[in-house]
Each structure stands twice: as structure tokens, then as C-alpha cells.
Design a protein around this motif. Structure first.
Motif, PDB file in Angstrom:
ATOM      1  N   ALA A   1      -9.737  10.182 -13.211  1.00 29.73           N
ATOM      2  CA  ALA A   1     -10.180  11.098 -14.269  1.00 29.73           C
ATOM      3  C   ALA A   1      -8.998  11.778 -14.960  1.00 29.73           C
ATOM      4  CB  ALA A   1     -11.139  12.143 -13.706  1.00 29.73           C
ATOM      5  N   LEU A   2      -7.967  12.119 -14.198  1.00 25.50           N
ATOM      6  CA  LEU A   2      -6.811  12.790 -14.788  1.00 25.50           C
ATOM      7  C   LEU A   2      -5.942  11.829 -15.593  1.00 25.50           C
ATOM      8  CD1 LEU A   2      -5.072  15.343 -15.087  1.00 25.50           C
ATOM      9  CD2 LEU A   2      -3.885  14.652 -13.000  1.00 25.50           C
ATOM     10  N   LEU A   3      -5.685  10.649 -15.056  1.00 24.80           N
ATOM     11  CA  LEU A   3      -4.759   9.714 -15.696  1.00 24.80           C
ATOM     12  C   LEU A   3      -5.387   8.869 -16.809  1.00 24.80           C
ATOM     13  CD1 LEU A   3      -2.845   8.580 -12.509  1.00 24.80           C
ATOM     14  CD2 LEU A   3      -2.130  10.278 -14.223  1.00 24.80           C
ATOM     15  N   ALA A   4      -6.673   8.597 -16.706  1.00 23.52           N
ATOM     16  CA  ALA A   4      -7.357   7.779 -17.713  1.00 23.52           C
ATOM     17  C   ALA A   4      -8.723   8.398 -17.991  1.00 23.52           C
ATOM     18  CB  ALA A   4      -7.480   6.348 -17.219  1.00 23.52           C
ATOM     19  N   PRO A   5      -8.747   9.587 -18.588  1.00 22.95           N
ATOM     20  CA  PRO A   5     -10.004  10.333 -18.715  1.00 22.95           C
ATOM     21  C   PRO A   5     -11.109   9.585 -19.475  1.00 22.95           C
ATOM     22  CG  PRO A   5      -8.292  11.361 -20.034  1.00 22.95           C
ATOM     23  CD  PRO A   5      -7.628  10.302 -19.206  1.00 22.95           C
TER      24      PRO A   5
ATOM     25  N   ARG B   1     -10.183  16.025 -17.714  1.00 20.86           N
ATOM     26  CA  ARG B   1      -8.864  16.215 -17.098  1.00 20.86           C
ATOM     27  C   ARG B   1      -8.877  17.402 -16.119  1.00 20.86           C
ATOM     28  NH1 ARG B   1      -4.637  13.127 -19.057  1.00 20.86           N
ATOM     29  NH2 ARG B   1      -5.059  12.081 -21.035  1.00 20.86           N
ATOM     30  N   ASP B   2      -9.565  18.473 -16.465  1.00 19.09           N
ATOM     31  CA  ASP B   2      -9.683  19.604 -15.538  1.00 19.09           C
ATOM     32  C   ASP B   2     -10.386  19.175 -14.248  1.00 19.09           C
ATOM     33  OD1 ASP B   2      -8.411  21.274 -17.298  1.00 19.09           O
ATOM     34  OD2 ASP B   2     -10.166  22.506 -17.756  1.00 19.09           O
ATOM     35  N   PHE B   3     -11.467  18.420 -14.387  1.00 15.50           N
ATOM     36  CA  PHE B   3     -12.175  17.908 -13.213  1.00 15.50           C
ATOM     37  C   PHE B   3     -11.237  17.060 -12.358  1.00 15.50           C
ATOM     38  CE2 PHE B   3     -14.157  14.130 -11.400  1.00 15.50           C
ATOM     39  CZ  PHE B   3     -15.021  14.703 -10.486  1.00 15.50           C
TER      40      PHE B   3
ATOM     41  N   SER C   1      -7.966  17.118 -12.214  1.00 16.53           N
ATOM     42  CA  SER C   1      -6.942  17.970 -11.585  1.00 16.53           C
ATOM     43  C   SER C   1      -7.511  18.732 -10.395  1.00 16.53           C
ATOM     44  CB  SER C   1      -6.393  18.970 -12.606  1.00 16.53           C
ATOM     45  OG  SER C   1      -5.773  18.308 -13.670  1.00 16.53           O
ATOM     46  N   LEU C   2      -8.691  19.292 -10.554  1.00 17.64           N
ATOM     47  CA  LEU C   2      -9.312  20.039  -9.451  1.00 17.64           C
ATOM     48  C   LEU C   2      -9.665  19.121  -8.284  1.00 17.64           C
ATOM     49  CD1 LEU C   2     -11.514  22.511 -11.492  1.00 17.64           C
ATOM     50  CD2 LEU C   2      -9.603  23.096  -9.990  1.00 17.64           C
ATOM     51  N   TYR C   3     -10.123  17.916  -8.591  1.00 18.09           N
ATOM     52  CA  TYR C   3     -10.427  16.967  -7.529  1.00 18.09           C
ATOM     53  C   TYR C   3      -9.162  16.559  -6.784  1.00 18.09           C
ATOM     54  CZ  TYR C   3     -14.971  14.842  -6.446  1.00 18.09           C
ATOM     55  OH  TYR C   3     -16.199  14.555  -5.901  1.00 18.09           O
ATOM     56  N   LEU C   4      -8.067  16.359  -7.522  1.00 23.04           N
ATOM     57  CA  LEU C   4      -6.798  16.039  -6.869  1.00 23.04           C
ATOM     58  C   LEU C   4      -6.332  17.199  -5.989  1.00 23.04           C
ATOM     59  CD1 LEU C   4      -4.785  14.123  -9.602  1.00 23.04           C
ATOM     60  CD2 LEU C   4      -5.656  13.217  -7.444  1.00 23.04           C
ATOM     61  N   ALA C   5      -6.510  18.418  -6.460  1.00 22.62           N
ATOM     62  CA  ALA C   5      -6.132  19.592  -5.665  1.00 22.62           C
ATOM     63  C   ALA C   5      -6.940  19.646  -4.370  1.00 22.62           C
ATOM     64  CB  ALA C   5      -6.321  20.870  -6.476  1.00 22.62           C
ATOM     65  N   LEU C   6      -8.241  19.418  -4.462  1.00 25.51           N
ATOM     66  CA  LEU C   6      -9.083  19.400  -3.265  1.00 25.51           C
ATOM     67  C   LEU C   6      -8.667  18.265  -2.340  1.00 25.51           C
ATOM     68  CD1 LEU C   6     -11.471  20.438  -1.601  1.00 25.51           C
ATOM     69  CD2 LEU C   6     -12.969  19.007  -3.011  1.00 25.51           C
ATOM     70  N   GLY C   7      -8.388  17.092  -2.907  1.00 24.12           N
ATOM     71  CA  GLY C   7      -7.950  15.959  -2.100  1.00 24.12           C
ATOM     72  C   GLY C   7      -6.649  16.245  -1.374  1.00 24.12           C
ATOM     73  N   LEU C   8      -5.711  16.890  -2.065  1.00 30.11           N
ATOM     74  CA  LEU C   8      -4.437  17.264  -1.444  1.00 30.11           C
ATOM     75  C   LEU C   8      -4.673  18.216  -0.273  1.00 30.11           C
ATOM     76  CD1 LEU C   8      -1.285  17.440  -1.431  1.00 30.11           C
ATOM     77  CD2 LEU C   8      -1.551  19.360  -2.983  1.00 30.11           C
ATOM     78  N   LEU C   9      -5.537  19.191  -0.462  1.00 26.96           N
ATOM     79  CA  LEU C   9      -5.836  20.129   0.622  1.00 26.96           C
ATOM     80  C   LEU C   9      -6.526  19.440   1.801  1.00 26.96           C
ATOM     81  CD1 LEU C   9      -6.916  23.295  -1.368  1.00 26.96           C
ATOM     82  CD2 LEU C   9      -4.903  23.036   0.095  1.00 26.96           C
ATOM     83  N   LEU C  10      -7.398  18.482   1.520  1.00 28.36           N
ATOM     84  CA  LEU C  10      -8.041  17.737   2.602  1.00 28.36           C
ATOM     85  C   LEU C  10      -7.002  16.943   3.394  1.00 28.36           C
ATOM     86  CD1 LEU C  10     -11.228  16.563   0.686  1.00 28.36           C
ATOM     87  CD2 LEU C  10     -11.242  17.904   2.804  1.00 28.36           C
TER      88      LEU C  10
END
Length: 167
Positions: free
Chosen positions: A36-40, A67-69, A71-80
Motif C-alpha cells: 500500500a505504501l510503495l504502490a498505492p 499511503r497513510d494506511f 505506513s501505519l500497517y508497516l509501523a504495526l508490523g515493525l512493532l510485532l
């Protein structure tokens, strides 16, 4: 020196299962978020894959929101992933709680808005969302300490102002 009664720590008892569950939750989150971030626009038109068009069926394309979605999904994935590596009980619980804050309303939305999708797409979507919810709730339950295994604060050694064994 850390003086913790590890036998009562649910993370220690189920380290492999909890780590695998966290990484299992992280993988699709990182893939979907990165896409979603790289190829919205591609994500919007093609998610999940093939002919499903789950996102484009729900409304007009808005690059900023996609793109916001992502980014937020990547942030959650990083925390997981980070919590799977560190395996600190409070961190794991916080990340799983944050994940539920997203997953519960997401599941409710899709359960209440089935019109845009075929029966097969609805079944696949809701089963996948329910599986993620169930795994998250199960992992959260696995991190809970029983009353008998809790260490009293006065029994925990203090190092650098951090109380160990009370987490």
C-alpha cells in the motif's frame, strides 16, 4: 543483576509459540502495508490479488489515505516483529492490544458491509480477519500471568530504577 522467577513468566513458558504467533501476525501486515505504501494505486486496484478488488469496491481512490494506511500497517508490523524478538511481556501485550484496536472495528466493518463482495470473497475475507483476531486474542491470553506466579514488588530486585519480576 536481574532476579526474576522465570518459572512463572508466561513468555518464558511459551516462548516459541508466542514468537511464531507474533511473526505470523506480522507477515501479512508487513506485506500489505509495504504494498500500500510503495504502490498505492496498484494496491487499491488489485488487493488482495486476482479478481477480488476488495478495496476499489468500497469507494474512490485516495492516495493520501492509502499511503497513510500502508505506513501505519508497516509501523504495526515493525512493532510485532520487534516484540517477537524482544519478547518482553508488557511490550507483547501492548502491541497485541494495539493490534486489537485496529482488528476489532475492521472486522465489524466488513461483517456489516458485505454487499460489495461476492459470497466467496466475503467468506475468505471474514475467515482471514477472524483468524487474525483469534490468534491475537489467544496470544494475549498466553501472556497473562496467573495470580500464583506473580512476584510481589518488594521481592523484585531494582536495577537502574526498573523493577524486574513485576512485569
Amino acid at each position: 543483576m536481574i532476579d526474576v522467577n522465570e518459572s512463572g513468566n508466561p513468555i518464558t513458558k511459551r516462548r516459541t509459540e508466542i514468537r511464531a504467533g507474533l511473526l505470523g501476525l506480522a507477515a501479512p501486515v508487513l506485506i500489505v502495508g509495504g504494498w500500500a505504501l510503495l504502490a498505492p494505486h496498484n494496491w487499491y486496484e488489485n488487493f488482495p490479488v486476482g479478481t477480488g478488488h476488495w478495496i476499489s469496491s468500497l469507494g474512490a481512490y485516495q492516495e493520501h489515505l492509502v499511503r497513510d494506511f500502508g505506513s501505519l500497517y508497516l509501523a504495526l508490523g515493525l512493532l510485532l516483529v520487534f516484540s517477537a524478538v524482544v519478547l518482553d511481556r508488557l511490550l507483547v501485550q501492548a502491541v497485541l492490544g494495539a493490534s486489537l484496536v485496529f482488528q476489532v472495528p475492521h472486522f465489524i466493518f466488513h461483517a456489516a458491509n458485505t454487499e460489495p463482495f461476492s459470497t466467496a470473497n466475503n467468506v475468505v475475507n471474514l475467515v482471514l480477519l477472524a483468524a487474525g483476531l483469534a490468534l491475537t486474542a489467544m496470544l494475549l491470553g498466553m501472556t497473562a500471568r496467573s495470580a500464583a506466579s506473580r512476584v510481589a514488588p518488594e521481592q523484585a530486585k531494582i536495577e537502574g530504577g526498573i523493577g524486574y519480576g513485576t512485569r
